[in-house]
Write an enzyme that holds these catalytic residues in place. Structure first.
Site, PDB file in Angstrom:
ATOM      1  N   LYS A 193       0.825  -1.219   0.000  1.00  0.00           N
ATOM      2  CA  LYS A 193       0.000   0.000   0.000  1.00  0.00           C
ATOM      3  C   LYS A 193       0.858   1.268   0.000  1.00  0.00           C
ATOM      4  O   LYS A 193       2.065   1.207   0.218  1.00  0.00           O
ATOM      5  CB  LYS A 193      -0.905   0.013   1.237  1.00  0.00           C
TER       6      LYS A 193
HETATM    7  C1  LIG Z   1      -5.537  -4.094   0.910  1.00  0.00           C
HETATM    8  C2  LIG Z   1      -6.982  -3.981   0.813  1.00  0.00           C
HETATM    9  C3  LIG Z   1      -7.808  -4.254   1.910  1.00  0.00           C
HETATM   10  C4  LIG Z   1      -7.301  -4.659   3.255  1.00  0.00           C
HETATM   11  O1  LIG Z   1      -6.384  -5.631   3.237  1.00  0.00           O
HETATM   12  P1  LIG Z   1      -5.567  -6.177   4.506  1.00  0.00           P
HETATM   13  O2  LIG Z   1      -4.624  -7.119   3.845  1.00  0.00           O
HETATM   14  O3  LIG Z   1      -6.532  -6.848   5.404  1.00  0.00           O
HETATM   15  O4  LIG Z   1      -4.887  -5.044   5.172  1.00  0.00           O
HETATM   16  C5  LIG Z   1      -9.163  -4.069   1.746  1.00  0.00           C
HETATM   17  N1  LIG Z   1      -9.689  -3.668   0.596  1.00  0.00           N
HETATM   18  C6  LIG Z   1      -8.925  -3.381  -0.478  1.00  0.00           C
HETATM   19  C7  LIG Z   1      -9.585  -2.899  -1.718  1.00  0.00           C
HETATM   20  C8  LIG Z   1      -7.555  -3.558  -0.414  1.00  0.00           C
HETATM   21  O5  LIG Z   1      -6.794  -3.302  -1.486  1.00  0.00           O
END
Ligand SMILES: *Cc1c(COP(=O)(O)O)cnc(C)c1O
Length: 399
Positions: A193
């Site tokens: 992210k």
């Molecule tokens: C990364 C992401 C999440 C959350 O992911 P985690 O791996 O649980 O932190 C939720 N929704 C979207 C669209 C994502 O890209």
């Protein structure tokens, strides 16, 4: 491992994503390790406060993942078993899973072909007697049409929970940062992210009472004063460690640089892959939509769509043979086996999403990707498209 290219030079493989962590992250994490307090210490509040300040909001609750943030947000919004929540099928599976955790049903609506976000018209048409709320996702960092979705929600007394896990740094046309419109909104901090804490997430809460509820539910339902005995509600262990918060604080300090690096890479890809004199092999390749109407994307990934007749999976194989990692991104959630079996979904239900998802290809994208690497990816993509077979015109591509 390295691969030899046609010109005989040997190249290191290029990964899809890679976290940008450096000396400051090491310093703050090490300091935390040595502090003797590894959970529920001063860095939790510091990270929450710094994140809220960055967004221009007041109340945030940091949790162990973006998924946990979505789960607690939906609980705070009042989702219950048997409810329906309208959402997008083109997302990371977590946004739909969180709805299912509470025994509710995700109602998938088709997406807008340009932004790839939930289409407000489709969402409005899907509202029924069991609908409790809307869960839009700002996919690949492109702001969803919240003004339109909020209007639908307000007219029918529905909640809005925003999945902004891919959109830290994006802005709506009025200048409001994505996630700061006053709805419950979630961010995720997985290593790919815009900002990472290793694993982690945060809920942007509309008010102090919601924060108090979520703070309690992330911590086994305890009272804020850490009373050990009185668990007056069901809770979870969704706590974020002090180490993760320290990492997040270091990342927040240089977030502007991290976001600028991503924007620069997206522009460089668009310039090379969209050039008027691009190789003929790239004809029909579709790039992420440019910003429009004042909305500003914060690029999370660089996702192109191969030409309709191209075999996306063969392109992935041809890229891999050249040492370049790429991914089918994203698969349509309603067509995943769990969702087919549990909710009876079939191919062809959501044609725009299914077409996009069949053609989508994520290319290497992370701060630190060099110009030379980006050039290599673009050249390899042209080669891969040239050498993989294209299907004869089919019903879907014929005029
Ligand atoms: C990364 C992401 C999440 C959350 O992911 P985690 O791996 O649980 O932190 C939720 N929704 C979207 C669209 C994502 O890209």
């Amino acid at each position: 491992m390295s691969t030899a290219s046609d010109d005989g030079r040997s190249h290191a493989p290029i990964p899809l994503a890679r976290p940008a962590v450096g000396a400051r992250e090491e310093e703050l994490v090490l300091e935390t390790l040595r502090s003797g307090q590894l959970s529920l210490g001063p860095r939790l509040g510091a990270f929450e406060g710094a994140f809220a300040a960055r967004l221009g909001t007041e109340h945030t609750s940091a949790v162990s993942s973006g998924t946990a943030a979505l789960h607690l947000s939906l609980r705070a919004a009042g989702v219950a078993a048997g409810d329906e929540v309208i959402t997008t099928p083109l997302s990371f599976v977590a946004s739909a899973n969180a709805i299912v955790y509470e025994g509710a049903r995700p109602v998938f609506c088709d997406i807008d072909r340009r932004t790839l976000n939930l289409d407000p018209q489709a969402a409005a048409a899907a509202v029924g007697p069991r609908t409790r709320g809307l869960l839009p996702v700002h996919i690949f960092g492109c702001p969803a049409d919240l003004p339109a979705l909020e209007e639908i929600a307000a007219a029918r007394d529905l909640f809005v929970v925003e999945d902004a896990c891919e959109a830290l740094g994006a802005e709506h046309a009025d200048g409001t940062p994505v996630g700061a419109r006053g709805n419950l909104a979630t961010f995720g901090f997985y290593p790919n992210k815009q900002l990472t804490t290793g694993e982690g997430g945060i809920v942007v809460c509309p008010d102090a009472a919601t924060k108090a509820l979520i703070d309690s539910e992330r911590n086994q339902g305890r009272a804020p004063n850490m009373d050990w005995l009185d668990h007056d509600r069901l809770g979870y262990n969704y706590r974020l460690s002090e180490l993760a918060c320290a990492l997040g604080l270091a990342q927040l300090e240089r977030l502007d640089d991290l976001l600028a690096a991503r924007r620069g890479l997206a522009a460089a890809y668009a310039e090379r892959l969209g050039a008027a004199d691009r190789p003929a092999a790239l004809d029909g390749l579709e790039l992420p939509c440019p910003d429009s109407g004042g909305d500003r994307r914060s690029p999370f990934a660089y996702v192109v769509q191969v030409p309709p007749a191209s075999d996306r999976d063969a392109v992935i194989g041809a890229l891999r043979a050249r040492g370049i990692d790429s991914k089918p991104y994203l698969p349509a959630i309603h067509l995943m086996s769990f969702y087919r079996e549990r909710f009876g979904h079939r191919d062809g239900e959501l044609p725009v999403c299914e077409d996009v998802s069949r053609r989508s290809l994520a290319l290497p994208f992370f701060p630190g990707l060099t110009d030379e690497q980006l050039e290599r990816v673009c050249a390899a993509l042209a080669e891969a498209l040239a050498e993989t077979p294209r299907a004869a015109a089919t019903a879907s591509t014929a005029p």
